[in-house]
Design an enzyme around this catalytic site. Structure first.
Site, PDB file in Angstrom:
ATOM      1  N   GLU A  95      53.090 -38.356  -0.643  1.00  0.00           N
ATOM      2  CA  GLU A  95      53.419 -39.739  -0.302  1.00  0.00           C
ATOM      3  C   GLU A  95      52.829 -40.710  -1.323  1.00  0.00           C
ATOM      4  O   GLU A  95      53.498 -41.665  -1.750  1.00  0.00           O
ATOM      5  CB  GLU A  95      52.898 -40.078   1.096  1.00  0.00           C
ATOM      6  CG  GLU A  95      53.192 -41.508   1.515  1.00  0.00           C
ATOM      7  CD  GLU A  95      52.654 -41.862   2.887  1.00  0.00           C
ATOM      8  OE1 GLU A  95      53.025 -42.936   3.399  1.00  0.00           O
ATOM      9  OE2 GLU A  95      51.862 -41.076   3.439  1.00  0.00           O
ATOM     10  N   ASP A 102      81.549 -45.879  10.556  1.00  0.00           N
ATOM     11  CA  ASP A 102      82.054 -46.826  11.541  1.00  0.00           C
ATOM     12  C   ASP A 102      83.558 -46.596  11.672  1.00  0.00           C
ATOM     13  O   ASP A 102      84.250 -46.370  10.673  1.00  0.00           O
ATOM     14  CB  ASP A 102      81.786 -48.266  11.109  1.00  0.00           C
ATOM     15  CG  ASP A 102      80.310 -48.632  11.215  1.00  0.00           C
ATOM     16  OD1 ASP A 102      79.556 -47.872  11.846  1.00  0.00           O
ATOM     17  OD2 ASP A 102      79.923 -49.677  10.657  1.00  0.00           O
ATOM     18  N   ALA A 129      84.257 -47.257  17.568  1.00  0.00           N
ATOM     19  CA  ALA A 129      83.231 -46.236  17.802  1.00  0.00           C
ATOM     20  C   ALA A 129      82.288 -46.239  16.606  1.00  0.00           C
ATOM     21  O   ALA A 129      82.631 -46.731  15.528  1.00  0.00           O
ATOM     22  CB  ALA A 129      83.870 -44.855  17.972  1.00  0.00           C
ATOM     23  N   LYS A 130      81.107 -45.674  16.812  1.00  0.00           N
ATOM     24  CA  LYS A 130      80.143 -45.556  15.718  1.00  0.00           C
ATOM     25  C   LYS A 130      79.664 -44.132  15.659  1.00  0.00           C
ATOM     26  O   LYS A 130      78.997 -43.651  16.566  1.00  0.00           O
ATOM     27  CB  LYS A 130      78.974 -46.510  15.893  1.00  0.00           C
ATOM     28  CG  LYS A 130      78.010 -46.480  14.695  1.00  0.00           C
ATOM     29  CD  LYS A 130      77.005 -47.594  14.773  1.00  0.00           C
ATOM     30  CE  LYS A 130      76.084 -47.563  13.556  1.00  0.00           C
ATOM     31  NZ  LYS A 130      76.789 -47.798  12.298  1.00  0.00           N
ATOM     32  N   GLY A 131      80.041 -43.429  14.601  1.00  0.00           N
ATOM     33  CA  GLY A 131      79.556 -42.080  14.409  1.00  0.00           C
ATOM     34  C   GLY A 131      78.214 -42.092  13.709  1.00  0.00           C
ATOM     35  O   GLY A 131      77.652 -43.145  13.409  1.00  0.00           O
ATOM     36  N   GLY A 183      53.584 -29.634  10.925  1.00  0.00           N
ATOM     37  CA  GLY A 183      53.449 -28.518  10.010  1.00  0.00           C
ATOM     38  C   GLY A 183      54.247 -27.305  10.435  1.00  0.00           C
ATOM     39  O   GLY A 183      54.768 -26.574   9.589  1.00  0.00           O
ATOM     40  N   ASP A 225      80.391 -29.431  11.791  1.00  0.00           N
ATOM     41  CA  ASP A 225      79.816 -30.293  12.833  1.00  0.00           C
ATOM     42  C   ASP A 225      80.631 -30.164  14.115  1.00  0.00           C
ATOM     43  O   ASP A 225      81.033 -31.159  14.718  1.00  0.00           O
ATOM     44  CB  ASP A 225      79.795 -31.744  12.347  1.00  0.00           C
ATOM     45  CG  ASP A 225      78.976 -32.653  13.255  1.00  0.00           C
ATOM     46  OD1 ASP A 225      78.091 -32.144  13.965  1.00  0.00           O
ATOM     47  OD2 ASP A 225      79.229 -33.877  13.247  1.00  0.00           O
TER      48      ASP A 225
END
Length: 546
Positions: free
Chosen positions: A178, A346, A340-342, A132, A456
């Protein structure tokens, strides 16, 4: 050694008793359910004052212990609601003094992480902590738990509760949202991820407007939940990609939502990482997590003096040294064909007209519904392709764009060889580190002057070419900046300052000891008093201090 923990940072009162081997001997608690509106700090304090004296003997009886068996008292020192924290601290002091035993104050957020690790066996995870009052992505680096991402305004639990109150669904809002979401369909709502941070206030406002304009409540609940959770999971995945850890932990009261749990599990599997979540009784606020973290703090730092047991209402997760953490360097095991995998893409090695190239494929994320996933991937692919071209006009070295395919969501670009800044910054000598920092600051200023926001900025998105070659380096010309997938155009100083703050947090995760020094050099090279003032302004706000 046996610790009795007292929790009461918000609406829940909890007592836990744990021994030094991590055995839970007792757990007792009560939750405040307000009749109208949200949690009022005074009412929470009154609730704690009423129940703590009743829950302590209840826990002692459950544990089968005498008070002389308790070795020390642990309590939540913060963060939380001031009046509530004061009741907890006063209760802990009174009990410790009356029993003549030591007292330890702990950080509530770290308590969630540590009880999650104890219950699941996770060793060094990236943690999504959602409740919360808190929404944080946490991972251990350089001696402390670092906040890799957090809410820029309100917490996810607060967002859902406020939606429930404003629409007449009641409090707490999460469980009702939900339930209704299971019958809903998607309507477009804003998706706000800024680097490693997320924002829920605009999403909440848009959801409320949609409801007021007559959209079915089931559709609004579905879209609010899917959008908010996708943002949280994406930022967690960004932290996973940056740290290259192989474990993900979900904790906090909002983890009761089965849809969020499923999304996190899917993300971890797609990212070749293990997913952990503690039992629900340990996920929400509880005294056991306080008692267990008390053990870790006591063993490493000893007890507090009574004069040091005041509350810390804005107690940052990254203000606590955590020498007990097993910082093993197990990393993701990626398939052989992946370069590499960001977090969202990919990366594959390729050839383009005989030249070495990189294919950046924005892969579909199974944890996101198709409407959100397709919108994000298409927009970011298109945006990055344009910014890669425009950023060169500012004088910044970035990969040459060879091809873009919006239908398949990929771009083909020049392969730039070199070393990632995150891998070499902490290994450099003083002079090289300073020169590199100046080059980074100068380059950021160039594309900011062109009103381009990276979105980023991290040490993972900068390459220093020719670093392994002998001789003097031309840092300004040998620095390349890439991965503008979250980029945008803006002339706002707020956006430019936020861009730099993302970089600061990235550097802190590489090596906290040198981060401040390097960031000061970056700002000096950037050369703007206005940006310095705005950064200080942003850091002084609640989102950086709560």
């Amino acid at each position: 050694m046996i610790s009795l923990g007292i929790e009461g940072t918000a609406e829940k009162t909890g007592i836990g008793i744990v021994d030094s081997d991590g055995n839970v001997l007792a757990m007792a608690g009560k939750q405040l359910y307000p009749e109208v509106g949200g949690i009022h700090p005074r009412e929470a304090a009154e609730h704690h004052a009423k129940w703590i004296p009743q829950l302590i003997p209840q826990a002692m009886e459950e544990a089968g212990l005498d008070y002389k068996d308790i070795d020390f008292i642990s309590f939540s020192q913060g963060p939380g609601l001031g009046p509530a924290l004061r009741i907890v601290a006063s209760s802990a002091r009174s009990l410790a003094l009356s029993l003549g035993i030591p007292i330890v104050g702990v950080n509530h957020c770290i308590g969630h992480v540590e009880i999650g690790k104890l219950d699941t066996g996770a060793r060094n995870p990236v943690t999504l902590y959602v409740s919360g009052g808190n929404s944080q992505v946490i991972a251990y680096e350089s001696g402390r738990y670092r906040i890799f991402g957090e809410t820029l305004d309100i917490a996810i639990g607060n967002c859902l509760d406020q939606f429930g109150r404003e629409t007449g669904l009641g409090h707490p809002g999460g469980p009702v949202v939900e339930k209704l979401a299971k019958e809903g369909s998607y309507i477009d709502l804003p998706y706000v991820v800024k680097g490693m941070d997320f924002s829920f206030s605009g999403l909440l406002s848009s959801a409320l407007r949609a409801h007021q304009n007559g959209a079915p409540i089931e559709d609004v609940c579905y879209s609010l939940q899917e959008t908010a959770f996708a943002m949280l999971v994406e930022v967690t995945e960004r932290a996973l990609a940056h740290t290259e850890k192989d474990e993900v932990l979900l904790c906090g009261g909002v983890s009761a939502n089965s849809r969020l749990r499923d999304m996190m599990k899917i993300m971890a599997e797609e990212h070749y990482a293990k997913f952990y979540m503690p039992e629900m009784k340990y996920s929400g606020d509880n005294g056991v997590m306080i008692a267990w973290l008390g053990h870790l703090m006591y063993e490493n730092f000893g007890p507090l003096d009574i004069k040091d047991t005041g509350i810390i209402q804005r107690f940052r997760t990254d203000e606590v040294d955590a020498p007990w953490v097993d910082n093993r360097k197990e990393r993701l095991n990626l398939p052989d064909d992946l370069a590499a995998k960001g977090a969202e893409s990919d990366i594959y090695a390729a050839k383009w007209l005989g030249r070495d190239a990189i294919v950046k494929q924005r892969v579909s994320k199974s944890y996101r519904v198709s409407e959100i996933d397709d919108k994000i991937r298409r927009h970011r692919t298109k945006s990055e392709a344009k910014i890669l071209s425009d950023v060169k006009r500012t004088g910044v070295r970035s990969p040459i764009l060879y091809d873009v395919n919006l239908d398949e969501k990929y771009i083909v670009m020049e392969k730039i060889n070199g070393s990632l800044v995150k891998d070499i910054m902490h290994t450099m000598d003083y002079d090289d580190r300073k020169a590199l920092s100046y080059a980074i600051g100068e380059n950021i200023r160039l594309f900011h002057d062109g009103d381009i926001i990276h979105g980023d900025l991290t040490g993972s998105n900068m390459i220093l070419m020719n670093y392994d070659e002998d001789g003097d380096l031309d840092f300004s010309n040998d620095l390349a900046i890439f991965d503008f997938g979250l980029g945008k155009y803006s002339d706002l100083i707020e956006d430019k300052a936020a861009d730099l703050l993302v970089l600061k947090k990235s550097f802190q995760s590489i090596d906290y000891d040198i981060a401040t020094e390097c960031f000061d050099w970056i700002l000096e090279a950037y050369g703007s008093d206005k940006i310095n003032d705005k950064i200080e302004d942003i850091q002084s706000r609640g989102r950086y201090t709560h």
